[in-house]
Design an enzyme around this catalytic site. Structure first.
Site, PDB file in Angstrom:
ATOM      1  N   HIS A  37      -2.787   5.043   4.283  1.00  0.00           N
ATOM      2  CA  HIS A  37      -3.927   4.121   4.218  1.00  0.00           C
ATOM      3  C   HIS A  37      -4.782   4.260   5.473  1.00  0.00           C
ATOM      4  O   HIS A  37      -6.019   4.242   5.405  1.00  0.00           O
ATOM      5  CB  HIS A  37      -3.448   2.666   4.134  1.00  0.00           C
ATOM      6  CG  HIS A  37      -2.682   2.326   2.902  1.00  0.00           C
ATOM      7  ND1 HIS A  37      -1.336   2.079   2.914  1.00  0.00           N
ATOM      8  CD2 HIS A  37      -3.078   2.179   1.617  1.00  0.00           C
ATOM      9  CE1 HIS A  37      -0.921   1.789   1.687  1.00  0.00           C
ATOM     10  NE2 HIS A  37      -1.961   1.841   0.878  1.00  0.00           N
ATOM     11  N   GLY A 147      -6.674   7.469  -2.094  1.00  0.00           N
ATOM     12  CA  GLY A 147      -5.724   8.534  -1.758  1.00  0.00           C
ATOM     13  C   GLY A 147      -5.453   9.409  -2.972  1.00  0.00           C
ATOM     14  O   GLY A 147      -5.256   8.901  -4.080  1.00  0.00           O
ATOM     15  N   ASP A 150      -2.413   9.176  -5.719  1.00  0.00           N
ATOM     16  CA  ASP A 150      -2.569   8.613  -7.070  1.00  0.00           C
ATOM     17  C   ASP A 150      -3.658   9.419  -7.781  1.00  0.00           C
ATOM     18  O   ASP A 150      -4.770   8.944  -8.016  1.00  0.00           O
ATOM     19  CB  ASP A 150      -2.921   7.128  -6.976  1.00  0.00           C
ATOM     20  CG  ASP A 150      -1.799   6.343  -6.348  1.00  0.00           C
ATOM     21  OD1 ASP A 150      -0.685   6.397  -6.888  1.00  0.00           O
ATOM     22  OD2 ASP A 150      -2.003   5.705  -5.305  1.00  0.00           O
TER      23      ASP A 150
HETATM   24  O1  PAF Z   1      -3.941   2.423  -5.264  1.00  0.00           O
HETATM   25  C1  PAF Z   1      -3.764   1.199  -5.093  1.00  0.00           C
HETATM   26  O2  PAF Z   1      -3.203   0.778  -4.081  1.00  0.00           O
HETATM   27  C2  PAF Z   1      -4.252   0.243  -6.151  1.00  0.00           C
HETATM   28  O3  PAF Z   1      -4.082   0.747  -7.422  1.00  0.00           O
HETATM   29  C3  PAF Z   1      -5.713  -0.209  -5.924  1.00  0.00           C
HETATM   30  C4  PAF Z   1      -6.680   0.951  -6.081  1.00  0.00           C
HETATM   31  C5  PAF Z   1      -5.843  -0.814  -4.539  1.00  0.00           C
HETATM   32  C6  PAF Z   1      -6.090  -1.282  -6.957  1.00  0.00           C
HETATM   33  O4  PAF Z   1      -5.268  -2.391  -6.841  1.00  0.00           O
END
Ligand code: PAF
Length: 282
Positions: A37, A147, A150
């Site tokens: 993050h 990211g 995903d």
């Molecule tokens: O990837 C995530 O952490 C979540 O799916 C997101 C994009 C913040 C939506 O809740």
């Protein structure tokens, strides 16, 4: 950094920035922040005048109540990380703030949202689109950072952005890995030491499969990955799909698409913890 908890507060902060012609970057998160993050936030800070990071554990995207229950919640530590990265605004609302009424909207982007994760986690991408569309509407960012871990989520969100006509740029950011190759994930903290020790074998196998793929078919490569991971006690492959990197549809041969990606979900350990990863073949 300003920590806001209501939409009104958030929009008041952003109105001044927008009036001054500043660019806005948005990093949507569910908290439990880690170095992955932080890399998104740092990139947004470098590319925008104002960076907003949302911290919201979105219940509508969890199809498994136990998964939501045990998801780590670390707001104070998250805010310290965001301060350190130079974010200007954190948005950490309550569920009632985001969903004063149940969200009855239904997002459907086949085939992107019905394969792989979409097939195994019914309603998951609908929930993701519900929250991300709200954040996009409230923040009106110039850039939104996600990211690449995903991988499928980015493809679904791109479809939603095109569908709803949001004027923003999606910025996919590379997977950040631990020194041993394990993709960083908030769920990694839930792994017991013995599970954490075997989890890197997933990426190790994906990397090895790139070499294997040079002299084998797509079907043989899938079998190679599944067999090799399932042979490790404590790991169990839920699916391994080798797909067109654009449509996310399965490919049968290596020359079927210009971009080909292998996407995997593996159950790790007793609880078990669900880990996802992917690798690009081309
Ligand atoms: O990837 C995530 O952490 C979540 O799916 C997101 C994009 C913040 C939506 O809740």
């Amino acid at each position: 950094m300003k920590v806001t908890t209501t939409i009104r507060e958030l929009q008041a902060e952003l109105a001044a920035a927008r009036a001054a012609g500043k660019t806005i970057g948005l990093v949507p998160t569910m908290g439990a922040l880690h170095a992955g993050h932080a890399s998104l936030v740092r990139r947004s800070v470098a590319e925008n005048d104002v960076t907003v990071v949302s911290i919201f554990l979105n219940p509508t995207q969890f199809n498994d109540a136990r998964d939501l229950e045990r998801y780590p919640r670390t707001l104070d530590a998250d805010c310290a990380i965001l301060e350190d990265c130079g974010a200007q605004i954190a948005f950490a609302p309550s569920v009632a703030e985001i969903y004063p009424e149940p969200d009855t909207r239904h997002f459907s982007y086949p085939p992107t949202d019905v394969v792989m994760e979409g097939a195994r986690r019914p309603g998951h991408f609908n929930g993701v689109c519900q929250i991300v569309s709200k954040l996009f509407a409230w923040v009106e960012p110039d850039h939104a950072y996600f990211g690449e871990k995903d991988f499928q989520q980015i493809a679904v969100i791109r479809r939603m952005v095109a569908d709803l006509g949001f004027k923003l740029q999606i910025v996919p950011c590379p997977v950040v890995r631990e020194a041993d190759g394990l993709a960083m994930s908030s769920r990694n903290t839930l792994l017991a030491p013995a599970e954490r020790a075997i989890a890197p074998r997933i990426y190790e196998t994906l990397v090895a499969s790139r070499y294997f793929a040079q002299s084998h078919s797509v079907a043989q490569t899938i079998q190679y990955v599944v067999n090799r991971i399932n042979a490790i006690q404590g790991l169990c492959v839920e699916y391994y799909s080798i797909v067109d990197g654009e449509s996310l549809l399965d490919v049968r041969s290596w020359d079927e698409a210009p971009s080909i990606v292998g996407c995997i979900t593996v159950y790790c350990g007793q609880k078990p913890i669900r880990l996802i990863d992917h690798i690009r073949y081309k």
